[in-house]
Design a protein around this motif. Structure first.
Motif, PDB file in Angstrom:
ATOM      1  N   LEU A   5       0.831  -1.208   0.000  1.00  0.00           N
ATOM      2  CA  LEU A   5       0.000   0.000   0.000  1.00  0.00           C
ATOM      3  C   LEU A   5       0.866   1.259   0.000  1.00  0.00           C
ATOM      4  O   LEU A   5       0.557   2.228  -0.707  1.00  0.00           O
ATOM      5  CB  LEU A   5      -0.922   0.004   1.225  1.00  0.00           C
ATOM      6  CG  LEU A   5      -2.095  -0.976   1.187  1.00  0.00           C
ATOM      7  CD1 LEU A   5      -2.793  -1.041   2.548  1.00  0.00           C
ATOM      8  CD2 LEU A   5      -3.095  -0.576   0.104  1.00  0.00           C
ATOM      9  N   GLU A  48       0.987   3.934  -3.027  1.00  0.00           N
ATOM     10  CA  GLU A  48       0.737   5.348  -2.722  1.00  0.00           C
ATOM     11  C   GLU A  48       1.883   6.212  -3.240  1.00  0.00           C
ATOM     12  O   GLU A  48       1.671   7.303  -3.789  1.00  0.00           O
ATOM     13  CB  GLU A  48       0.593   5.510  -1.198  1.00  0.00           C
ATOM     14  CG  GLU A  48       0.354   6.931  -0.726  1.00  0.00           C
ATOM     15  CD  GLU A  48      -0.952   7.540  -1.207  1.00  0.00           C
ATOM     16  OE1 GLU A  48      -1.005   8.774  -1.334  1.00  0.00           O
ATOM     17  OE2 GLU A  48      -1.913   6.778  -1.483  1.00  0.00           O
ATOM     18  N   LYS A  56       1.546   6.599  -7.049  1.00  0.00           N
ATOM     19  CA  LYS A  56       0.165   6.780  -7.516  1.00  0.00           C
ATOM     20  C   LYS A  56       0.075   7.684  -8.741  1.00  0.00           C
ATOM     21  O   LYS A  56      -0.898   7.630  -9.486  1.00  0.00           O
ATOM     22  CB  LYS A  56      -0.712   7.325  -6.396  1.00  0.00           C
ATOM     23  CG  LYS A  56      -0.350   8.725  -5.921  1.00  0.00           C
ATOM     24  CD  LYS A  56      -1.294   9.146  -4.800  1.00  0.00           C
ATOM     25  CE  LYS A  56      -0.930  10.549  -4.312  1.00  0.00           C
ATOM     26  NZ  LYS A  56      -1.807  10.980  -3.201  1.00  0.00           N
ATOM     27  N   ALA A  86      -6.008  -0.315  -2.188  1.00  0.00           N
ATOM     28  CA  ALA A  86      -5.489   0.963  -2.707  1.00  0.00           C
ATOM     29  C   ALA A  86      -6.401   1.612  -3.749  1.00  0.00           C
ATOM     30  O   ALA A  86      -6.599   2.826  -3.740  1.00  0.00           O
ATOM     31  CB  ALA A  86      -4.098   0.739  -3.308  1.00  0.00           C
ATOM     32  N   TYR A  87      -6.952   0.807  -4.650  1.00  0.00           N
ATOM     33  CA  TYR A  87      -7.736   1.349  -5.765  1.00  0.00           C
ATOM     34  C   TYR A  87      -9.251   1.206  -5.573  1.00  0.00           C
ATOM     35  O   TYR A  87     -10.023   1.719  -6.374  1.00  0.00           O
ATOM     36  CB  TYR A  87      -7.363   0.632  -7.070  1.00  0.00           C
ATOM     37  CG  TYR A  87      -5.934   0.865  -7.511  1.00  0.00           C
ATOM     38  CD1 TYR A  87      -5.546   2.063  -8.114  1.00  0.00           C
ATOM     39  CD2 TYR A  87      -4.961  -0.123  -7.338  1.00  0.00           C
ATOM     40  CE1 TYR A  87      -4.236   2.263  -8.526  1.00  0.00           C
ATOM     41  CE2 TYR A  87      -3.652   0.071  -7.748  1.00  0.00           C
ATOM     42  CZ  TYR A  87      -3.297   1.265  -8.346  1.00  0.00           C
ATOM     43  OH  TYR A  87      -2.006   1.471  -8.753  1.00  0.00           O
TER      44      TYR A  87
END
Length: 209
Positions: A21, A25, A28, A60-61
């Protein structure tokens, strides 16, 4: 050099969902590329924790995009390995492997069972899918059957991991999850069998003509 080796070793053995994660991030700005790249990489390095990649993508998404990115990555990675092995199958070393007695019986078994067997194998998160990709590449199974099986089977697998997260015991505590997953497996298996028959029919007609 030792610093890079330690990092690589950590990436292979001690990676956690929190690490994934954090990495997603950090990158991203690259959009969906990291989420697709990690599951794709697992097709070449099966020692990598695919379950963590898929669960990390979902966290995350979001569920839908996480499933989609993981599915694209793992399917394209599998197809790439399959095509690579099939292209190299004429090489002397690969011919030697394919002609080995035990390998020949394995290839024959896969060819006989076809879509149904491959679909089921690809559904399970801990199946050695990298090995299955190589076996399919060496076998005479059609590319169409392989693509259908890996696409639908991996969809079940990715959905399964994303839906329950990294806590696999949640399906024992919440039986409804198992019912949903079972329904998805049956529906996709039926769709795959129908598609395989429909797509193979024109090919058989052409051959007979």
């Amino acid at each position: 050099m030792s610093v890079y080796w330690e990092k690589f070793k950590y990436f292979l053995t001690d990676l956690s969902q929190e690490d994934i994660l954090k990495w997603l991030e950090e990158y991203k700005d690259l959009g969906p590329f990291p989420g697709i790249f990690l599951p794709m990489l697992e097709a070449f390095l099966p020692i990598l924790p695919l379950v963590l990649f898929v669960a990390g993508n979902a966290a995350a998404y979001g569920f839908f995009w996480g499933v989609l990115f993981s599915w694209i990555g793992t399917v394209f990675g599998s197809i790439f390995v399959y095509m690579l092995v099939r292209r190299l199958a004429q090489q002397r070393f690969m011919k030697f492997i394919a002609n080995h007695k035990k390998t020949k019986s394995l290839l024959s078994w896969v060819e006989r069972k076809g879509f149904g067997l491959l679909f089921v194998l690809y559904c399970f998160p801990f199946t050695p899918s990298a090995l299955i990709n190589v076996v399919c590449g060496l076998s005479k199974i059609s590319t169409l059957t392989f693509v259908l099986a890996v696409s639908l089977g991996k969809l079940v697998m990715v959905f399964f991991i994303s839906y329950i997260g990294h806590d696999f015991f949640s399906i024992i505590r919440e039986p409804v999850k198992m019912i949903v997953i079972g329904a998805v497996v049956v529906v996709l298996w039926l769709i795959g069998k129908l598609l395989e028959r429909k797509l193979h029919k024109p090919l058989k007609t052409k051959i007979s003509e």
